[in-house]
Design an enzyme around this catalytic site. Structure first.
Site, mmCIF file in Angstrom:
data_model
loop_
_atom_site.group_PDB
_atom_site.id
_atom_site.type_symbol
_atom_site.label_atom_id
_atom_site.label_comp_id
_atom_site.label_asym_id
_atom_site.label_seq_id
_atom_site.Cartn_x
_atom_site.Cartn_y
_atom_site.Cartn_z
ATOM 1 N N SER A 191 -1.604 -7.350 -2.412
ATOM 2 C CA SER A 191 -1.349 -6.085 -1.721
ATOM 3 C C SER A 191 0.090 -5.632 -1.878
ATOM 4 O O SER A 191 0.596 -4.857 -1.079
ATOM 5 C CB SER A 191 -1.683 -6.244 -0.230
ATOM 6 O OG SER A 191 -1.004 -7.374 0.318
ATOM 7 N N GLY A 192 0.746 -6.110 -2.938
ATOM 8 C CA GLY A 192 2.112 -5.696 -3.219
ATOM 9 C C GLY A 192 2.155 -4.396 -4.001
ATOM 10 O O GLY A 192 1.212 -3.596 -3.979
ATOM 11 N N VAL A 193 3.241 -4.196 -4.720
ATOM 12 C CA VAL A 193 3.464 -2.951 -5.453
ATOM 13 C C VAL A 193 2.368 -2.701 -6.484
ATOM 14 O O VAL A 193 1.832 -1.594 -6.592
ATOM 15 C CB VAL A 193 4.846 -2.993 -6.136
ATOM 16 C CG1 VAL A 193 5.015 -1.823 -7.075
ATOM 17 C CG2 VAL A 193 5.955 -2.986 -5.095
ATOM 18 N N CYS A 253 3.483 -5.245 -19.944
ATOM 19 C CA CYS A 253 3.878 -3.836 -20.026
ATOM 20 C C CYS A 253 4.446 -3.496 -21.402
ATOM 21 O O CYS A 253 4.118 -2.450 -21.984
ATOM 22 C CB CYS A 253 4.878 -3.496 -18.924
ATOM 23 S SG CYS A 253 6.400 -4.478 -18.922
ATOM 24 N N ASN A 301 6.961 0.268 -16.100
ATOM 25 C CA ASN A 301 6.487 -1.065 -16.470
ATOM 26 C C ASN A 301 5.274 -1.492 -15.654
ATOM 27 O O ASN A 301 4.393 -2.195 -16.152
ATOM 28 C CB ASN A 301 7.613 -2.088 -16.306
ATOM 29 C CG ASN A 301 8.187 -2.115 -14.895
ATOM 30 O OD1 ASN A 301 8.603 -1.087 -14.369
ATOM 31 N ND2 ASN A 301 8.228 -3.281 -14.280
#
Length: 336
Positions: A32-34, A150, A309
């Site tokens: 549930s991060g970025v 990325c 990224n």
């Protein structure tokens, strides 16, 4: 990292509401991060083939879980075990893992026997590597599919395009990523990510040899991600076709992420007698050096513009999942 306030779930609706939707797959996001929050936002703003039914993390107070709950998505701070205990899990068709390589191994061990598909955004490389612009169709049946890094998502399509018209003896990828767009976990794994990118450039892009460099850009205000791709190609008779193919793949990636673009025109430099390059492990090179300068901005999601990224990986994962849904629908149609 300073994040924007895009509405999660904007544009999403109940199953079948979106015109032309092939299917509507309930999916779950671990992390549930970025990364997980941006992915949730992009799926919510999509065409309806995917629907986030659950998000789990390990921090009950994080912004991602709060946004998910506000959007009507079931949440749990219990990680993968929390997901398995949720009633929604019975209907989940596909799980995105946005945690980290170590956690992904544990998560996959818990989920492998459940029959759900897994898209790995941690670059743990348990499953085959996927760059949608290059090898999507060949990997859609894999139970665990690893999204390339990325830098690989940005560079591999370029190298593959150049490879169509000559042998790419050597490719070098240099990515500058804003310091504000890198979390602690990403900083300590830069060398590992560079190795994975190099492998993808060779195996998927088709370069004989490759090297990857990642630069952390401390500029303030932060700059978008910039990736420079150098290709040393044997022959130089296909300059116009090479440029056309590079432009075509840029358009293709741009369809997934509008913030992906050429920063300058494709550059061609002939190398010959008195103007050769020395490649370690290969020797002198004479031919054509092709240089492609790219800029990747985080457009259309939860992230600030500098975090290209992250956006290029979440966009690739979303496109891959949608293609899996499409393949499933075609398979069912063929059986009717």
């Amino acid at each position: 990292m300073s994040l924007g306030a895009a509405d999660v779930g904007a544009g999403a609706g109940p199953p079948g509401q979106h015109a032309g939707a092939v299917d509507n797959w309930p999916v779950a996001i671990i992390g549930s991060g970025v990364v997980g929050t941006d992915l949730m936002s992009r799926i919510g703003n999509g065409d309806g083939r995917l629907r986030v039914s659950a998000m789990v993390g390990t921090n009950p107070h994080c912004d991602g879980l709060a946004r998910a709950a506000a959007a009507g998505i079931s949440t749990s701070p219990g990680g993968v075990d929390g997901l398995l205990s949720m009633p929604e899990f019975a209907n989940i068709r596909l799980v995105f893992d946005t945690t980290n390589p170590g956690a992904h191994q544990s998560n996959w061990a818990r989920l492998a026997d459940t029959g759900v598909r897994m898209l790995d955004l941690t670059a743990s490389a348990i499953g085959p590597c996927c760059v949608p612009a290059v090898n999507l169709d060949a990997q859609l049946d894999a139970p665990n599919l690893s999204m390339a890094t990325c830098s690989a998502q940005a560079a591999v399509p370029i190298v593959a395009a150049v490879r169509r018209h000559g042998v790419v003896r050597y490719a070098e990828v240099v990515s500058a990523i804003a310091s504000q767009a890198l979390g602690p976990a990403e900083r300590v794994t830069l060398d590992e990510f560079a190795e994975l990118t190099t492998t993808a450039v060779q195996e998927l892009g088709g370069a004989r040899r490759a090297k990857t460099l990642t630069i952390v850009n401390p500029a303030d205000p932060p700059m978008p991600m910039r990736t420079t791709v150098f290709c040393l190609v044997d022959q130089a008779d296909e300059v116009a076709r090479n440029e056309a193919d590079v432009l075509a793949v840029v358009d293709g990636v741009q369809a997934l992420l509008p913030g992906y673009r050429l920063k300058h025109r494709v550059q061609f430099e002939r190398l010959g007698s008195g103007n050769t390059l020395y490649i370690p492990g290969t020797g002198e090179f004479g031919g054509t050096r092709i240089t492609v300068l790219l800029e990747i901005t985080a457009a259309g999601g939860y992230l600030p513009a500098c975090a290209g990224n992250v956006a290029i990986v979440t966009s690739a994962a979303k496109a891959t999942a949608e293609a899996i849904v499409e393949r499933h629908a075609q398979t069912l149609k063929a059986k009717i």
